[in-house]
Design a protein around this motif. Sequence first.
Motif, PDB file in Angstrom:
ATOM      1  N   THR A 191      33.059  33.596  23.875  1.00  0.00           N
ATOM      2  CA  THR A 191      32.605  34.524  24.928  1.00  0.00           C
ATOM      3  C   THR A 191      31.960  35.779  24.335  1.00  0.00           C
ATOM      4  O   THR A 191      32.036  36.028  23.131  1.00  0.00           O
ATOM      5  CB  THR A 191      33.813  34.981  25.778  1.00  0.00           C
ATOM      6  OG1 THR A 191      34.735  35.669  24.908  1.00  0.00           O
ATOM      7  CG2 THR A 191      34.531  33.825  26.438  1.00  0.00           C
ATOM      8  N   LEU A 226      32.342  25.543  36.603  1.00  0.00           N
ATOM      9  CA  LEU A 226      32.556  25.502  38.051  1.00  0.00           C
ATOM     10  C   LEU A 226      31.226  25.791  38.752  1.00  0.00           C
ATOM     11  O   LEU A 226      30.585  26.810  38.482  1.00  0.00           O
ATOM     12  CB  LEU A 226      33.603  26.560  38.419  1.00  0.00           C
ATOM     13  CG  LEU A 226      34.243  26.360  39.775  1.00  0.00           C
ATOM     14  CD1 LEU A 226      35.117  25.111  39.781  1.00  0.00           C
ATOM     15  CD2 LEU A 226      35.093  27.577  40.130  1.00  0.00           C
ATOM     16  N   PRO A 285      27.990  42.599  30.145  1.00  0.00           N
ATOM     17  CA  PRO A 285      27.829  42.367  31.597  1.00  0.00           C
ATOM     18  C   PRO A 285      27.800  43.697  32.359  1.00  0.00           C
ATOM     19  O   PRO A 285      28.824  44.186  32.827  1.00  0.00           O
ATOM     20  CB  PRO A 285      29.082  41.562  31.950  1.00  0.00           C
ATOM     21  CG  PRO A 285      30.098  41.996  30.932  1.00  0.00           C
ATOM     22  CD  PRO A 285      29.361  42.410  29.693  1.00  0.00           C
ATOM     23  N   ALA A 340      33.030  44.974  19.232  1.00  0.00           N
ATOM     24  CA  ALA A 340      33.319  45.594  17.917  1.00  0.00           C
ATOM     25  C   ALA A 340      34.796  45.574  17.484  1.00  0.00           C
ATOM     26  O   ALA A 340      35.044  45.251  16.319  1.00  0.00           O
ATOM     27  CB  ALA A 340      32.771  47.024  17.918  1.00  0.00           C
ATOM     28  N   ASP A 393      34.183  27.812  31.032  1.00  0.00           N
ATOM     29  CA  ASP A 393      33.304  26.879  30.308  1.00  0.00           C
ATOM     30  C   ASP A 393      33.011  27.367  28.895  1.00  0.00           C
ATOM     31  O   ASP A 393      32.373  26.663  28.120  1.00  0.00           O
ATOM     32  CB  ASP A 393      32.031  26.540  31.112  1.00  0.00           C
ATOM     33  CG  ASP A 393      31.214  27.747  31.495  1.00  0.00           C
ATOM     34  OD1 ASP A 393      31.485  28.845  30.971  1.00  0.00           O
ATOM     35  OD2 ASP A 393      30.287  27.596  32.322  1.00  0.00           O
ATOM     36  N   GLN A 394      33.477  28.568  28.560  1.00  0.00           N
ATOM     37  CA  GLN A 394      33.423  29.035  27.162  1.00  0.00           C
ATOM     38  C   GLN A 394      34.859  29.353  26.753  1.00  0.00           C
ATOM     39  O   GLN A 394      35.579  30.052  27.482  1.00  0.00           O
ATOM     40  CB  GLN A 394      32.621  30.330  27.058  1.00  0.00           C
ATOM     41  CG  GLN A 394      31.131  30.164  27.300  1.00  0.00           C
ATOM     42  CD  GLN A 394      30.452  31.534  27.350  1.00  0.00           C
ATOM     43  OE1 GLN A 394      30.885  32.444  28.056  1.00  0.00           O
ATOM     44  NE2 GLN A 394      29.383  31.672  26.595  1.00  0.00           N
ATOM     45  N   GLY A 435      39.500  37.808  31.791  1.00  0.00           N
ATOM     46  CA  GLY A 435      40.230  36.650  32.332  1.00  0.00           C
ATOM     47  C   GLY A 435      41.597  36.484  31.690  1.00  0.00           C
ATOM     48  O   GLY A 435      42.605  36.262  32.378  1.00  0.00           O
ATOM     49  N   ALA A 489      32.279  48.147  27.897  1.00  0.00           N
ATOM     50  CA  ALA A 489      33.655  48.649  27.761  1.00  0.00           C
ATOM     51  C   ALA A 489      34.691  47.672  28.327  1.00  0.00           C
ATOM     52  O   ALA A 489      35.756  48.090  28.775  1.00  0.00           O
ATOM     53  CB  ALA A 489      33.776  50.000  28.445  1.00  0.00           C
ATOM     54  N   ILE A 502      40.138  28.636  34.565  1.00  0.00           N
ATOM     55  CA  ILE A 502      39.004  27.715  34.415  1.00  0.00           C
ATOM     56  C   ILE A 502      37.906  28.460  33.657  1.00  0.00           C
ATOM     57  O   ILE A 502      37.589  29.609  33.977  1.00  0.00           O
ATOM     58  CB  ILE A 502      38.483  27.253  35.796  1.00  0.00           C
ATOM     59  CG1 ILE A 502      39.544  26.374  36.468  1.00  0.00           C
ATOM     60  CG2 ILE A 502      37.165  26.512  35.662  1.00  0.00           C
ATOM     61  CD1 ILE A 502      39.113  25.801  37.808  1.00  0.00           C
TER      62      ILE A 502
HETATM   63  C1  LIG Z   1      27.601  43.937  20.551  1.00  0.00           C
HETATM   64  C2  LIG Z   1      28.693  44.275  21.530  1.00  0.00           C
HETATM   65  C3  LIG Z   1      29.661  45.201  21.182  1.00  0.00           C
HETATM   66  C4  LIG Z   1      30.670  45.531  22.095  1.00  0.00           C
HETATM   67  N1  LIG Z   1      31.626  46.425  21.709  1.00  0.00           N
HETATM   68  C5  LIG Z   1      32.603  46.767  22.583  1.00  0.00           C
HETATM   69  C6  LIG Z   1      33.604  47.694  22.198  1.00  0.00           C
HETATM   70  O1  LIG Z   1      33.616  48.213  21.081  1.00  0.00           O
HETATM   71  N2  LIG Z   1      34.573  48.009  23.125  1.00  0.00           N
HETATM   72  C7  LIG Z   1      34.592  47.454  24.381  1.00  0.00           C
HETATM   73  O2  LIG Z   1      35.478  47.776  25.167  1.00  0.00           O
HETATM   74  N3  LIG Z   1      33.644  46.559  24.763  1.00  0.00           N
HETATM   75  C8  LIG Z   1      32.654  46.213  23.905  1.00  0.00           C
HETATM   76  N4  LIG Z   1      31.689  45.323  24.286  1.00  0.00           N
HETATM   77  C9  LIG Z   1      31.644  44.870  25.700  1.00  0.00           C
HETATM   78  C10 LIG Z   1      32.597  43.714  25.940  1.00  0.00           C
HETATM   79  O3  LIG Z   1      32.327  42.702  24.992  1.00  0.00           O
HETATM   80  C11 LIG Z   1      32.422  43.164  27.370  1.00  0.00           C
HETATM   81  O4  LIG Z   1      32.495  44.199  28.327  1.00  0.00           O
HETATM   82  C12 LIG Z   1      33.533  42.168  27.676  1.00  0.00           C
HETATM   83  O5  LIG Z   1      33.621  41.229  26.648  1.00  0.00           O
HETATM   84  C13 LIG Z   1      33.330  41.451  29.016  1.00  0.00           C
HETATM   85  O6  LIG Z   1      34.397  40.542  29.134  1.00  0.00           O
HETATM   86  P1  LIG Z   1      34.487  39.500  30.319  1.00  0.00           P
HETATM   87  O7  LIG Z   1      35.794  38.824  30.180  1.00  0.00           O
HETATM   88  O8  LIG Z   1      34.142  40.178  31.606  1.00  0.00           O
HETATM   89  O9  LIG Z   1      33.273  38.468  30.047  1.00  0.00           O
HETATM   90  P2  LIG Z   1      33.069  37.328  28.960  1.00  0.00           P
HETATM   91  O10 LIG Z   1      33.727  37.658  27.690  1.00  0.00           O
HETATM   92  O11 LIG Z   1      31.597  37.070  28.942  1.00  0.00           O
HETATM   93  O12 LIG Z   1      33.816  36.069  29.591  1.00  0.00           O
HETATM   94  C14 LIG Z   1      33.292  35.423  30.741  1.00  0.00           C
HETATM   95  C15 LIG Z   1      34.063  34.130  30.981  1.00  0.00           C
HETATM   96  O13 LIG Z   1      33.672  33.611  32.258  1.00  0.00           O
HETATM   97  C16 LIG Z   1      33.497  32.202  32.152  1.00  0.00           C
HETATM   98  N5  LIG Z   1      32.646  31.750  33.268  1.00  0.00           N
HETATM   99  C17 LIG Z   1      31.693  32.444  33.928  1.00  0.00           C
HETATM  100  N6  LIG Z   1      31.167  31.697  34.923  1.00  0.00           N
HETATM  101  C18 LIG Z   1      31.801  30.504  34.890  1.00  0.00           C
HETATM  102  C19 LIG Z   1      31.711  29.303  35.659  1.00  0.00           C
HETATM  103  N7  LIG Z   1      30.855  29.174  36.681  1.00  0.00           N
HETATM  104  N8  LIG Z   1      32.536  28.251  35.352  1.00  0.00           N
HETATM  105  C20 LIG Z   1      33.421  28.347  34.324  1.00  0.00           C
HETATM  106  N9  LIG Z   1      33.547  29.475  33.554  1.00  0.00           N
HETATM  107  C21 LIG Z   1      32.745  30.531  33.836  1.00  0.00           C
HETATM  108  C22 LIG Z   1      32.945  31.993  30.744  1.00  0.00           C
HETATM  109  O14 LIG Z   1      33.173  30.671  30.311  1.00  0.00           O
HETATM  110  C23 LIG Z   1      33.790  33.025  29.952  1.00  0.00           C
HETATM  111  O15 LIG Z   1      35.005  32.388  29.558  1.00  0.00           O
HETATM  112  C24 LIG Z   1      30.686  44.937  23.395  1.00  0.00           C
HETATM  113  C25 LIG Z   1      29.729  43.979  23.720  1.00  0.00           C
HETATM  114  C26 LIG Z   1      28.734  43.654  22.814  1.00  0.00           C
HETATM  115  C27 LIG Z   1      27.724  42.620  23.193  1.00  0.00           C
END
Ligand SMILES: Cc1cc2nc3c(=O)[nH]c(=O)nc-3n(C[C@H](O)[C@H](O)[C@H](O)COP(=O)(O)OP(=O)(O)OC[C@H]3O[C@@H](n4cnc5c(N)ncnc54)[C@H](O)[C@@H]3O)c2cc1C
Length: 327
Positions: free
Chosen positions: A50, A165, A283, A56, A44-45, A25, A309, A42
Amino acid sequence: MPTASLSDAAQPSARITVIGAGVIGLSTAHELASAGHQVTVIHDQDPLETVSAVAAAIWFPYHSENSQAADLLLRRSLARFEQLAENPETGVDLRYGPNLEGSADEDRSWAQIVTNATEAPSADLPQIAAAGMYATVPVITMSTYLSWLHAQVQAQGVQFIKRNLQSLNDLEGEADLVVLATGLRGAELTGDDQSVYPIRGQVIRLANSPGLANWLCYDEHPHGVSYIIPRRTDIIVGGTDVANDYNLEVDAQTAEDMLSRATGLVPQLAGCEVLEHKVGLRPARETIRLERIDGHAMPVIAAYGHGGAGVTLSWGTAQHVVELLQS
Ligand SMILES: Cc1cc2nc3c(=O)[nH]c(=O)nc-3n(C[C@H](O)[C@H](O)[C@H](O)COP(=O)(O)OP(=O)(O)OC[C@H]3O[C@@H](n4cnc5c(N)ncnc54)[C@H](O)[C@@H]3O)c2cc1C
């Protein structure tokens, strides 16, 4: 129901709402704002609440789709992180290390994307590994990086609204386009995709008292996925990759086993102070969803399902969202 076109939403005055303040985001909001759009996030975390904050995080296509489209996202993200590593405030550093392999036929496509990957000499390999590749790649201290990126995006004039949302209809009249950067909650708001699932990851954060500089990853370790990622003052030791496990509690036995595997690979870890245990749900989806979704009051673009990733693919994803808007 009238559906505005993407070209309407591509106008500089268009109001774009990004749902999600994780790494996807924030990066997407940054690129949309750079392209001149009026952006609201928008979430909620908050960024540091997150899954992105648990990462890592090393630039590596772990649990990510293997395709030409994903390779482009990887290349673009790598180039941006290499640029960001020139500014110490970002929390991005370039670090050297080996990716160990359990067999001679592991997928090495990632090594063609980085410029400096070399085969690890067999004398460097622990007995339990069959092969390995050394490379210098970005390592990102997520607490520093997410705070830096959040501040950059705020400085671009992007508004942040903390709100859960419940329905896209709640945005009617407020947004000309919506981007779903919703991670594990992927398409809950559009209801057209049930294919996102969690892959549970547990990590330990150690004090970097030995001054470790090089990372080491060994996904195929015979006793469980293992990685050691040194950052400026701490070291992330992992890990686990349990699909469909929603448990966010730290498991003490799992932590002990991870540390024992890691210390077997990097003996300097013995005696490092444990600063913290963390759990996050990656995810996961068979392929990243990065496309327009039709049938809603306003155009919607999906940008979720990045598995293990999301950081690695973040800038490429954000740039692709802008291109979808312009196509
Ligand atoms: C232990 C661990 C190690 C990792 N190591 C790596 C690494 O070394 N390298 C790498 O590239 N990746 C790594 N990852 C993976 C990486 O963390 C994720 O792929 C990435 O953080 C996903 O990001 P995102 O923004 O899609 O989701 P998130 O970080 O989960 O963010 C989701 C957002 O959506 C919001 N949201 C969702 N639905 C709603 C709603 N209805 N209303 C309001 N807000 C909403 C939440 O509030 C949040 O702000 C690792 C993950 C873990 C668990």
